[in-house]
Enzyme design. Structure first.
Site, short mmCIF file in Angstrom:
data_model
loop_
_atom_site.label_atom_id
_atom_site.label_comp_id
_atom_site.label_asym_id
_atom_site.label_seq_id
_atom_site.Cartn_x
_atom_site.Cartn_y
_atom_site.Cartn_z
N SER A 148 0.82 -1.21 0.00
CA SER A 148 0.00 0.00 0.00
C SER A 148 0.86 1.27 0.00
O SER A 148 1.70 1.41 -0.88
CB SER A 148 -0.97 -0.06 1.18
OG SER A 148 -2.06 0.75 0.90
N HIS B 144 -7.73 -5.66 0.55
CA HIS B 144 -6.47 -5.00 0.84
C HIS B 144 -5.75 -5.68 2.00
O HIS B 144 -6.33 -5.84 3.07
CB HIS B 144 -6.81 -3.55 1.21
CG HIS B 144 -5.72 -2.57 0.99
ND1 HIS B 144 -5.15 -2.36 -0.24
CD2 HIS B 144 -5.09 -1.73 1.84
CE1 HIS B 144 -4.22 -1.42 -0.14
NE2 HIS B 144 -4.17 -1.02 1.13
C1 GTR Z 1 -5.33 4.78 1.73
C2 GTR Z 1 -4.78 5.54 0.56
C3 GTR Z 1 -4.11 4.60 -0.38
C4 GTR Z 1 -3.25 3.55 0.32
C5 GTR Z 1 -3.77 3.12 1.68
C6 GTR Z 1 -2.76 2.41 2.61
O1 GTR Z 1 -6.04 5.55 2.60
O2 GTR Z 1 -5.83 6.22 -0.07
O3 GTR Z 1 -3.38 5.32 -1.35
O4 GTR Z 1 -1.95 3.98 0.44
O5 GTR Z 1 -4.25 4.19 2.39
O6 GTR Z 1 -1.58 2.77 2.67
O7 GTR Z 1 -3.19 1.49 3.29
#
Ligand code: GTR
Length: 405
Positions: free
Chosen positions: A244, A383
Site C-alpha cells: 500500500s 487489501h
Molecule cells: C489509503 C490511501 C491509499 C493507500 C492506503 C494504505 O487511505 O488512499 O493510497 O496507500 O491508504 O496505505 O493502506
C-alpha cells in the site's frame, strides 16, 4: 514492438474526453517530442531525464547523498527464531535532517553473503519482525493504529499479514530478513511531515519539495548503502517490498536507486504501480487531497487532468529494466486499481525487450509467471498482505536470486 511504438503525444491526442480508459494500454515512449527509441543505449540515455521528470511532476526532488551516518551497530539475540544464525540492527542517522532510524536484520543459516529482503514497516521493526521487542521500537513513536497490533498473535493460515513479515519462512529460503521504519525520519502525519520535507528539499522551488513517499524510498537507499558495506549482505541481491503506501515507497526507491535489484510493490495503487490514466480507483485529486505530504505539490496540478501528465507509471517501470519487478493486487481492492497496475506492466514491456527479456510474460492477470522479469498476480479478496502473497513473492525472488526450492 517498434511498429507498435507510438509517442505518448499521439496517445494523448486520441484520449477520449469522457475519462474512459484507453482501449489499449499506452506504449512506451520517453516524451512526446522524443524520437522513437530503438536501442538499449538510446533508452538508457533517456533514463536520467525520465527520473528527473518523475521527481519534478510526482515525487519531488531528493537530496543527492545516500550516505547515512552510522551511530551504532548492535547484536540482538536470535534465540528462539527458527532458522536464524544471528540478528542485529544498525542505528543510522540521515545525512540531511540528522534523524535516527534503525535497520533491523535477521540472518539465515549457511554461508553468506545473503540476499536481503527489506520491508518498509508500518509500525516499527519489533512488530514487523514478529513481535520481537529486542529490536528498537520507533524512536519517535508509531502511528496510533499500531497499538491494536501490540499484543496480537501472529496471523494464522492465510489471514492478512499486514504488519509482520513471515520471518521464519524467508529464513528457510536463505534470505536475510531486513526491516526499516522510515516513519522515524518522516512521520506519516501531514502537520509533522511537511516542515521536515521542506528542510529535506535540495531545491528552492516549493513545487518540487520531496513528498513522504519518495523520502521513505530515500531512507531505504540509506539502509542499502549500509548493507552494501557489510560483507554479510550480497550487494547484487537487494530486494525491497512494501504494501500500500509502503508499496508506493518501495516503487519510488526502485525508481530512484539503481542499486536496488528487485521490487515487490503490493497493492501500491496510485503513486505506485497503478497507471494514473487508468481511471481506476483512487484519483490524483483523492490522493493529493487526502495526503498532501505524500507527493511533490506539483502532482496536485494534475488533479482531474490525468491524461495531461507527460509521464506515467509504465515509464517509471521502464526505467527499472532489466531489474525484476512483481506487482500484487486483489480483485476487491478497487481503490488500489489492480488492473491499472497490470496495464503499467504491459506498457513497460518494450523497455525490457531492449534487454532481450520478455518483460511481462503472462496473459492472465491472475497467473503470474515467476520466471518473467515483470510479473503480476491479482487474487481474490481485498487489501492486505497474506501469507499466500508472500509465497508468490518467495517463488519470484527465488527464481531471480537463484535460491533453491
Ligand atoms: C489509503 C490511501 C491509499 C493507500 C492506503 C494504505 O487511505 O488512499 O493510497 O496507500 O491508504 O496505505 O493502506
Amino acid at each position: 514492438w517498434l511498429i507498435s511504438l507510438i509517442t505518448l503525444g499521439a496517445l494523448l491526442a486520441d484520449e477520449p474526453a469522457d475519462k474512459t480508459p484507453p482501449a489499449t494500454p499506452p506504449v512506451l515512449a520517453a516524451f512526446s517530442d522524443s524520437p522513437k527509441v530503438k536501442t538499449r543505449a538510446e533508452w538508457e540515455a533517456r533514463v536520467p531525464a525520465l527520473r528527473d521528470a518523475f521527481a519534478d511532476q510526482i515525487y519531488g526532488r531528493l537530496p543527492e547523498s545516500r550516505e547515512p551516518v552510522l551511530i551504532d551497530h548492535k547484536a540482538v539475540s536470535a534465540d528462539g527464531i527458527t532458522g536464524a544464525s544471528a540478528a542485529g540492527e544498525f542505528i543510522l542517522e540521515d545525512p540531511t535532517l540528522h534523524r535516527r532510524f534503525s535497520v533491523a536484520y535477521i540472518l539465515p543459516m549457511g554461508d553468506g553473503p545473503y540476499p536481503a529482503i527489506m520491508q518498509f514497516s508500518f509500525c516499527g521493526n519489533p512488530l514487523a519482525l514478529g513481535g520481537r521487542e529486542a529490536f528498537s521500537a520507533p524512536f519517535n513513536g508509531a502511528p496510533d493504529f499500531c497499538s491494536r497490533f501490540a499484543n496480537m498473535p501472529l496471523p494464522e493460515g492465510d489471514d492478512p499479514f499486514l504488519i509482520s513479515m513471515p520471518v521464519e519462512r524467508l529464513l528457510a529460503k536463505g534470505m536475510a530478513v531486513v526491516s526499516i521504519y522510515a516513519g522515524d525520519v518522516i512521520p506519516d502525519d501531514r502537520e509533522k511531515a511537511i516542515p521536515l520535507l521542506e528542510d529535506l528539499s535540495p531545491a528552492d522551488d516549493p513545487a518540487v519539495r520531496p513528498g513522504a513517499i519518495a523520502a521513505w524510498g530515500w531512507v531505504a537507499s540509506l539502509a542499502v548503502t549500509q548493507l552494501e558495506t557489510n560483507s554479510r549482505f550480497d550487494p547484487d541481491r537487494m530486494a525491497v517490498m512494501g504494501h500500500s503506501r509502503n508499496g508506493k515507497a518501495a516503487f519510488a526507491a526502485m525508481l530512484f536507486d539503481p542499486r536496488i535489484d528487485l521490487l515487490w510493490a503490493h497493492q501500491s495503487g496510485t503513486g505506485g504501480a497503478t497507471l494514473n490514466r487508468s481511471y481506476e480507483g483512487e484519483s490524483i485529486e483523492n490522493i493529493t487531497g487526502g495526503f498532501p505530504h505524500w507527493f511533490a505539490p506539483a502532482y496536485r496540478d494534475f488533479a482531474g487532468l490525468e491524461t495531461e501528465l507527460p509521464i506515467d507509471q509504465h515509464m517509471a517501470l521502464g526505467t527499472m529494466a532489466p531489474r525484476p519487478v512483481l506487482f500484487g493486487g486483489g480483485w476487491d481492492d478497487l481503490w488500489a486499481g489492480p488492473m491499472g497496475a497490470y496495464r503499467t506492466a504491459e506498457g513497460a514491456d518494450p523497455a525490457y525487450e531492449l534487454y532481450g527479456l520478455s518483460g511481462l510474460d503472462q496473459t492472465d492477470p491472475e497467473e503470474m509467471n515467476a520466471n518473467a522479469d515483470i510479473a503480476v498476480f491479482i487474487r481474490e479478496g481485498t487489501h492486505g498482505t497474506k501469507l499466500s502473497d508472500w509465497e508468490n513473492f518467495i517463488a519470484f525472488v527465488s527464481q531471480h536470486f537463484g535460491l533453491d526450492e
